[in-house]
Design a protein around this motif. Structure first.
Motif, PDB file in Angstrom:
ATOM      1  N   GLY A  83     -34.477 138.210  43.647  1.00  0.00           N
ATOM      2  CA  GLY A  83     -35.933 138.291  44.288  1.00  0.00           C
ATOM      3  C   GLY A  83     -36.004 137.576  45.292  1.00  0.00           C
ATOM      4  O   GLY A  83     -37.405 137.155  45.567  1.00  0.00           O
ATOM      5  N   TYR A  84     -35.181 137.067  46.135  1.00  0.00           N
ATOM      6  CA  TYR A  84     -35.247 136.174  47.364  1.00  0.00           C
ATOM      7  C   TYR A  84     -34.672 137.046  48.425  1.00  0.00           C
ATOM      8  O   TYR A  84     -33.728 137.949  48.282  1.00  0.00           O
ATOM      9  CB  TYR A  84     -34.454 135.059  47.184  1.00  0.00           C
ATOM     10  N   GLY A  85     -34.905 136.457  49.690  1.00  0.00           N
ATOM     11  CA  GLY A  85     -34.552 137.046  50.826  1.00  0.00           C
ATOM     12  C   GLY A  85     -34.432 136.125  51.859  1.00  0.00           C
ATOM     13  O   GLY A  85     -35.005 134.797  51.756  1.00  0.00           O
ATOM     14  N   THR A  86     -33.798 136.456  52.893  1.00  0.00           N
ATOM     15  CA  THR A  86     -33.704 135.801  54.210  1.00  0.00           C
ATOM     16  C   THR A  86     -34.213 136.315  55.408  1.00  0.00           C
ATOM     17  O   THR A  86     -33.515 136.707  56.372  1.00  0.00           O
ATOM     18  CB  THR A  86     -32.318 135.266  54.570  1.00  0.00           C
ATOM     19  N   SER A 142     -35.357 126.752  55.827  1.00  0.00           N
ATOM     20  CA  SER A 142     -35.114 127.679  57.121  1.00  0.00           C
ATOM     21  C   SER A 142     -33.893 126.913  57.659  1.00  0.00           C
ATOM     22  O   SER A 142     -33.198 126.111  57.375  1.00  0.00           O
ATOM     23  CB  SER A 142     -36.293 127.637  58.354  1.00  0.00           C
ATOM     24  N   ALA A 143     -33.180 128.075  58.352  1.00  0.00           N
ATOM     25  CA  ALA A 143     -32.042 127.662  59.390  1.00  0.00           C
ATOM     26  C   ALA A 143     -32.218 128.171  60.396  1.00  0.00           C
ATOM     27  O   ALA A 143     -32.269 129.442  60.731  1.00  0.00           O
ATOM     28  CB  ALA A 143     -30.607 128.000  58.619  1.00  0.00           C
ATOM     29  N   VAL A 177     -33.913 132.076  60.311  1.00  0.00           N
ATOM     30  CA  VAL A 177     -34.237 132.601  59.131  1.00  0.00           C
ATOM     31  C   VAL A 177     -34.732 131.674  57.983  1.00  0.00           C
ATOM     32  O   VAL A 177     -34.591 130.480  58.108  1.00  0.00           O
ATOM     33  CB  VAL A 177     -32.757 133.163  58.580  1.00  0.00           C
ATOM     34  N   VAL A 178     -35.291 132.452  57.294  1.00  0.00           N
ATOM     35  CA  VAL A 178     -36.077 131.604  56.177  1.00  0.00           C
ATOM     36  C   VAL A 178     -35.802 132.025  54.586  1.00  0.00           C
ATOM     37  O   VAL A 178     -35.735 133.277  54.459  1.00  0.00           O
ATOM     38  CB  VAL A 178     -38.010 131.680  56.198  1.00  0.00           C
ATOM     39  N   PRO A 235     -37.077 126.379  48.943  1.00  0.00           N
ATOM     40  CA  PRO A 235     -35.908 125.233  49.400  1.00  0.00           C
ATOM     41  C   PRO A 235     -34.739 126.070  49.206  1.00  0.00           C
ATOM     42  O   PRO A 235     -34.507 126.817  48.300  1.00  0.00           O
ATOM     43  CB  PRO A 235     -36.167 124.132  48.622  1.00  0.00           C
ATOM     44  N   TRP A 236     -33.825 125.866  50.090  1.00  0.00           N
ATOM     45  CA  TRP A 236     -32.368 126.551  49.910  1.00  0.00           C
ATOM     46  C   TRP A 236     -31.803 125.848  48.714  1.00  0.00           C
ATOM     47  O   TRP A 236     -31.999 124.882  48.261  1.00  0.00           O
ATOM     48  CB  TRP A 236     -31.541 126.110  51.090  1.00  0.00           C
TER      49      TRP A 236
END
Length: 142
Positions: free
Chosen positions: A55-58, A90-91, A111-112, A123-124
């Motif tokens: 359920g996550y994305g970038t 983010s990166a 990207v987040v 957080p990553w």
């Protein structure tokens, strides 16, 4: 020394306009493809596993592109990615596209890491964050 992630793609007919040069929105598709391959191949953090399973994305938070020269049908493009900065969630990627050493475009993209359900940043996770650090540019490490 920092690592660089790269892929190689040939310009296809579907990338081109009537003049036989890459229609600029197709470069954004190539940027997305490079980013997807980076997460999957370099970080072992594929969009399918984090998006469908967790359920996550970038999503892209910001993108700036500078076009240097046109690409033509059947050109072979070398797309490369390094990381300028890794934040909490983010990166910022530094992306280049070249053909036989000649720049076609340069890109700075942020990207987040986000929760798809809430739309909020997170957080990553530690493992992909640690793997991303190998791609930090030398100037970022100073």
């Amino acid at each position: 020394m920092s690592e660089t992630f790269s892929i190689r793609r040939q310009v296809e007919f579907n990338h081109c306009d009537a003049a036989g040069i890459v229609f600029y929105p197709r470069y954004f598709e190539m940027i997305s493809s490079l980013t997807e391959r980076f997460f999957s191949d370099a970080l072992d953090f594929s969009w399918a596993s984090i998006g469908l399973a967790e359920g996550y994305g970038t999503p892209m938070g910001n993108i700036e592109v500078r076009f240097h020269a046109p690409s033509q049908l059947e050109d072979w493009l070398d797309l490369s990615l390094q990381i300028e900065r890794i934040g909490r969630s983010s990166a910022t990627f530094l992306i280049t596209c070249a053909c036989e050493g000649a720049l076609r475009f340069t890109c700075k993209a942020t990207v987040v890491y986000a929760n798809i359900k809430t739309g909020g940043s997170e957080p990553w996770p530690e493992t992909p964050r640690a793997k991303m650090s190998r791609y930090l540019t030398a100037s970022s490490q100073n």
